[in-house]
Design a protein around this motif. Structure first.
Motif, PDB file in Angstrom:
ATOM      1  N   GLU A  13       0.388  -1.302   0.300  1.00  0.00           N
ATOM      2  CA  GLU A  13       0.223   0.305   0.385  1.00  0.00           C
ATOM      3  C   GLU A  13       0.507   1.603  -0.070  1.00  0.00           C
ATOM      4  O   GLU A  13       0.510   2.112   0.150  1.00  0.00           O
ATOM      5  N   GLY A  14       2.299   1.154   0.250  1.00  0.00           N
ATOM      6  CA  GLY A  14       3.126   2.329   0.011  1.00  0.00           C
ATOM      7  C   GLY A  14       4.293   1.872  -0.899  1.00  0.00           C
ATOM      8  O   GLY A  14       3.865   1.431  -1.937  1.00  0.00           O
ATOM      9  N   THR A  15       5.570   2.690  -1.045  1.00  0.00           N
ATOM     10  CA  THR A  15       6.239   2.393  -1.261  1.00  0.00           C
ATOM     11  C   THR A  15       7.558   1.110  -1.252  1.00  0.00           C
ATOM     12  O   THR A  15       7.556   1.017  -0.275  1.00  0.00           O
ATOM     13  N   VAL A  16       7.737   0.846  -2.073  1.00  0.00           N
ATOM     14  CA  VAL A  16       8.195  -0.593  -1.973  1.00  0.00           C
ATOM     15  C   VAL A  16       9.674   0.127  -2.554  1.00  0.00           C
ATOM     16  O   VAL A  16      10.305   0.172  -3.506  1.00  0.00           O
ATOM     17  N   TYR A  17      11.082  -0.112  -1.058  1.00  0.00           N
ATOM     18  CA  TYR A  17      12.294  -0.159  -1.859  1.00  0.00           C
ATOM     19  C   TYR A  17      13.357  -1.682  -0.909  1.00  0.00           C
ATOM     20  O   TYR A  17      12.987  -1.826  -0.826  1.00  0.00           O
ATOM     21  N   GLY A  18      14.415  -1.671  -2.238  1.00  0.00           N
ATOM     22  CA  GLY A  18      15.333  -2.378  -1.840  1.00  0.00           C
ATOM     23  C   GLY A  18      16.343  -2.012  -1.680  1.00  0.00           C
ATOM     24  O   GLY A  18      16.892  -1.084  -2.137  1.00  0.00           O
ATOM     25  N   ALA A  19      16.982  -3.159  -0.692  1.00  0.00           N
ATOM     26  CA  ALA A  19      18.691  -2.596  -0.343  1.00  0.00           C
ATOM     27  C   ALA A  19      19.433  -3.698  -1.258  1.00  0.00           C
ATOM     28  O   ALA A  19      19.936  -4.670  -1.656  1.00  0.00           O
ATOM     29  N   LEU A  20      20.608  -3.473  -1.807  1.00  0.00           N
ATOM     30  CA  LEU A  20      21.705  -3.283  -2.884  1.00  0.00           C
ATOM     31  C   LEU A  20      22.597  -3.578  -1.879  1.00  0.00           C
ATOM     32  O   LEU A  20      23.187  -3.330  -0.826  1.00  0.00           O
ATOM     33  N   LEU A  21      23.691  -4.859  -1.754  1.00  0.00           N
ATOM     34  CA  LEU A  21      24.922  -5.708  -1.134  1.00  0.00           C
ATOM     35  C   LEU A  21      24.721  -5.474   0.527  1.00  0.00           C
ATOM     36  O   LEU A  21      25.701  -4.944   0.675  1.00  0.00           O
ATOM     37  N   ASN A  22      23.804  -6.282   0.704  1.00  0.00           N
ATOM     38  CA  ASN A  22      23.461  -6.186   2.107  1.00  0.00           C
ATOM     39  C   ASN A  22      23.689  -7.716   2.089  1.00  0.00           C
ATOM     40  O   ASN A  22      23.103  -8.607   2.778  1.00  0.00           O
ATOM     41  N   PHE A  23      24.320  -8.481   1.845  1.00  0.00           N
ATOM     42  CA  PHE A  23      25.216  -9.844   2.256  1.00  0.00           C
ATOM     43  C   PHE A  23      26.769  -9.807   2.102  1.00  0.00           C
ATOM     44  O   PHE A  23      26.854  -9.198   1.115  1.00  0.00           O
ATOM     45  N   ARG A  24      27.249 -10.429   3.066  1.00  0.00           N
ATOM     46  CA  ARG A  24      28.326 -10.280   2.926  1.00  0.00           C
ATOM     47  C   ARG A  24      29.238 -10.888   1.634  1.00  0.00           C
ATOM     48  O   ARG A  24      30.406 -10.460   1.429  1.00  0.00           O
ATOM     49  N   HIS A  25      28.859 -11.918   0.837  1.00  0.00           N
ATOM     50  CA  HIS A  25      29.365 -13.027   0.048  1.00  0.00           C
ATOM     51  C   HIS A  25      29.251 -12.138  -1.176  1.00  0.00           C
ATOM     52  O   HIS A  25      31.249 -11.290  -1.558  1.00  0.00           O
ATOM     53  N   GLU A  26      28.620 -11.263  -1.508  1.00  0.00           N
ATOM     54  CA  GLU A  26      28.632 -10.038  -2.362  1.00  0.00           C
ATOM     55  C   GLU A  26      28.836  -9.439  -2.127  1.00  0.00           C
ATOM     56  O   GLU A  26      30.030  -8.183  -2.371  1.00  0.00           O
ATOM     57  N   CYS A 185      23.719 -12.682  -4.022  1.00  0.00           N
ATOM     58  CA  CYS A 185      23.924 -13.161  -4.352  1.00  0.00           C
ATOM     59  C   CYS A 185      24.601 -14.810  -5.009  1.00  0.00           C
ATOM     60  O   CYS A 185      24.499 -15.763  -4.177  1.00  0.00           O
ATOM     61  N   LEU A 186      24.991 -15.731  -6.111  1.00  0.00           N
ATOM     62  CA  LEU A 186      25.276 -16.826  -6.542  1.00  0.00           C
ATOM     63  C   LEU A 186      26.542 -17.019  -6.200  1.00  0.00           C
ATOM     64  O   LEU A 186      27.660 -15.975  -6.101  1.00  0.00           O
ATOM     65  N   PRO A 187      27.192 -18.174  -5.730  1.00  0.00           N
ATOM     66  CA  PRO A 187      28.386 -18.621  -5.318  1.00  0.00           C
ATOM     67  C   PRO A 187      29.512 -17.601  -5.849  1.00  0.00           C
ATOM     68  O   PRO A 187      30.687 -16.803  -6.081  1.00  0.00           O
ATOM     69  N   GLU A 188      29.028 -17.907  -7.691  1.00  0.00           N
ATOM     70  CA  GLU A 188      30.265 -17.110  -8.720  1.00  0.00           C
ATOM     71  C   GLU A 188      29.677 -15.137  -8.970  1.00  0.00           C
ATOM     72  O   GLU A 188      29.944 -14.686  -9.694  1.00  0.00           O
ATOM     73  N   GLY A 189      28.433 -15.114  -8.009  1.00  0.00           N
ATOM     74  CA  GLY A 189      28.194 -13.944  -7.967  1.00  0.00           C
ATOM     75  C   GLY A 189      27.231 -13.222  -8.779  1.00  0.00           C
ATOM     76  O   GLY A 189      27.068 -11.709  -8.657  1.00  0.00           O
ATOM     77  N   GLY A 190      26.575 -13.994  -9.619  1.00  0.00           N
ATOM     78  CA  GLY A 190      25.464 -13.870 -10.457  1.00  0.00           C
ATOM     79  C   GLY A 190      24.156 -13.968  -9.838  1.00  0.00           C
ATOM     80  O   GLY A 190      24.620 -14.518  -8.564  1.00  0.00           O
ATOM     81  N   ARG A 191      23.109 -13.912 -10.525  1.00  0.00           N
ATOM     82  CA  ARG A 191      21.502 -14.489  -9.760  1.00  0.00           C
ATOM     83  C   ARG A 191      21.083 -15.608 -10.512  1.00  0.00           C
ATOM     84  O   ARG A 191      21.931 -15.412 -11.970  1.00  0.00           O
ATOM     85  N   GLU A 192      20.010 -16.331  -9.919  1.00  0.00           N
ATOM     86  CA  GLU A 192      19.592 -17.242 -10.879  1.00  0.00           C
ATOM     87  C   GLU A 192      19.219 -17.283 -12.385  1.00  0.00           C
ATOM     88  O   GLU A 192      18.092 -16.112 -12.017  1.00  0.00           O
ATOM     89  N   LEU A 193      19.148 -17.419 -13.148  1.00  0.00           N
ATOM     90  CA  LEU A 193      18.780 -17.149 -14.616  1.00  0.00           C
ATOM     91  C   LEU A 193      17.243 -17.794 -15.135  1.00  0.00           C
ATOM     92  O   LEU A 193      16.895 -18.959 -14.286  1.00  0.00           O
ATOM     93  N   VAL A 194      16.107 -17.373 -15.412  1.00  0.00           N
ATOM     94  CA  VAL A 194      14.595 -17.395 -15.753  1.00  0.00           C
ATOM     95  C   VAL A 194      14.468 -17.648 -17.241  1.00  0.00           C
ATOM     96  O   VAL A 194      15.209 -16.570 -18.274  1.00  0.00           O
ATOM     97  N   HIS A 195      13.865 -17.990 -18.020  1.00  0.00           N
ATOM     98  CA  HIS A 195      13.165 -18.836 -19.276  1.00  0.00           C
ATOM     99  C   HIS A 195      12.248 -18.476 -19.099  1.00  0.00           C
ATOM    100  O   HIS A 195      11.878 -18.547 -18.605  1.00  0.00           O
TER     101      HIS A 195
END
Length: 220
Positions: A13-26, A185-195
């Protein structure tokens, strides 16, 4: 709306914000580049982005993939603001077009129509044991029924309470707003891709599963 009440078919019902770089591995993967131009230092405050209302897709509904785009998915936990602080917690499937500029991701990569999969409910915070207990949660991401990633919230750079405090130093969060606490992120730094044809399910203890099917965008 009473955001402390579990609702099937929940919608922000309001604004949705996301935080970047909030996991240690990344953060560790990015550390060697953080002193390079143009920033020349690691970020001191939380790095945020916005998911606009056109991105909201309830659980169970399809998400269309733009032709030719490389699209990634990731699980995130969102804190839903109430009048007295955090009222509830929601699972999200945060969808984005893959991109290299992670400090300042272009709006066009994150705010494509349908690119935020919503959990079906807002779980009251007290049912989960409070903010401190969220660090014990593990969130699984499955694609086509196969487990692809486990996000451990113990790996947050800023835990929920710290992230809220740091964000509130430079902006207000109003009742109905949502603060997503980041994606790992995944171990190599990316994220799961979808098709097109893929199905993604996000699972965490105490929550109903978040399920979305991906389809090819219809060209007009």
């Amino acid at each position: 709306m009473n955001t402390t009440t579990t609702r099937v078919g929940w919608r922000p019902e309001g604004t949705v914000y996301g935080a970047l770089l909030n996991f240690r591995h990344e953060m560790d993967l990015w550390a060697p580049r953080m002193n390079e131009a143009p920033y020349k230092a690691p970020p001191k405050a939380p790095v945020l982005y916005v998911k606009t209302a056109n991105t909201f897709t309830p659980s169970g509904q399809p998400i269309a993939l733009p032709a030719g785009a490389s699209v990634e998915v990731a699980a995130s936990l969102g804190l839903v603001m109430g009048a007295g602080g955090v009222a509830g917690v929601v699972l999200f499937n945060d969808v984005a077009i893959a991109h290299e500029s992670y400090y300042r991701p272009p709006v066009k990569t994150r705010c494509v129509d349908g690119f935020l999969g919503l959990g079906p409910e807002c779980v009251p915070l007290d049912r989960l044991g409070g903010l401190d207990a969220l660090r014990d949660l593990e969130i699984e991401l499955h694609r086509n029924g196969v487990h692809k990633q486990t996000t451990r919230l113990a790996d947050w750079v800023r835990d929920a309470a710290t992230l809220l405090t740091d964000v509130r130093e430079f902006m207000s969060l109003r009742p109905g707003d949502v603060l997503m606490t980041g994606t790992d992120c995944l171990p190599e730094g990316g994220r799961e891709l979808v098709h097109a044809g893929d199905s993604v399910e996000i699972i965490a203890p105490g929550f109903q599963s978040v399920v979305h099917h991906f389809v090819a965008e219809e060209l007009t």
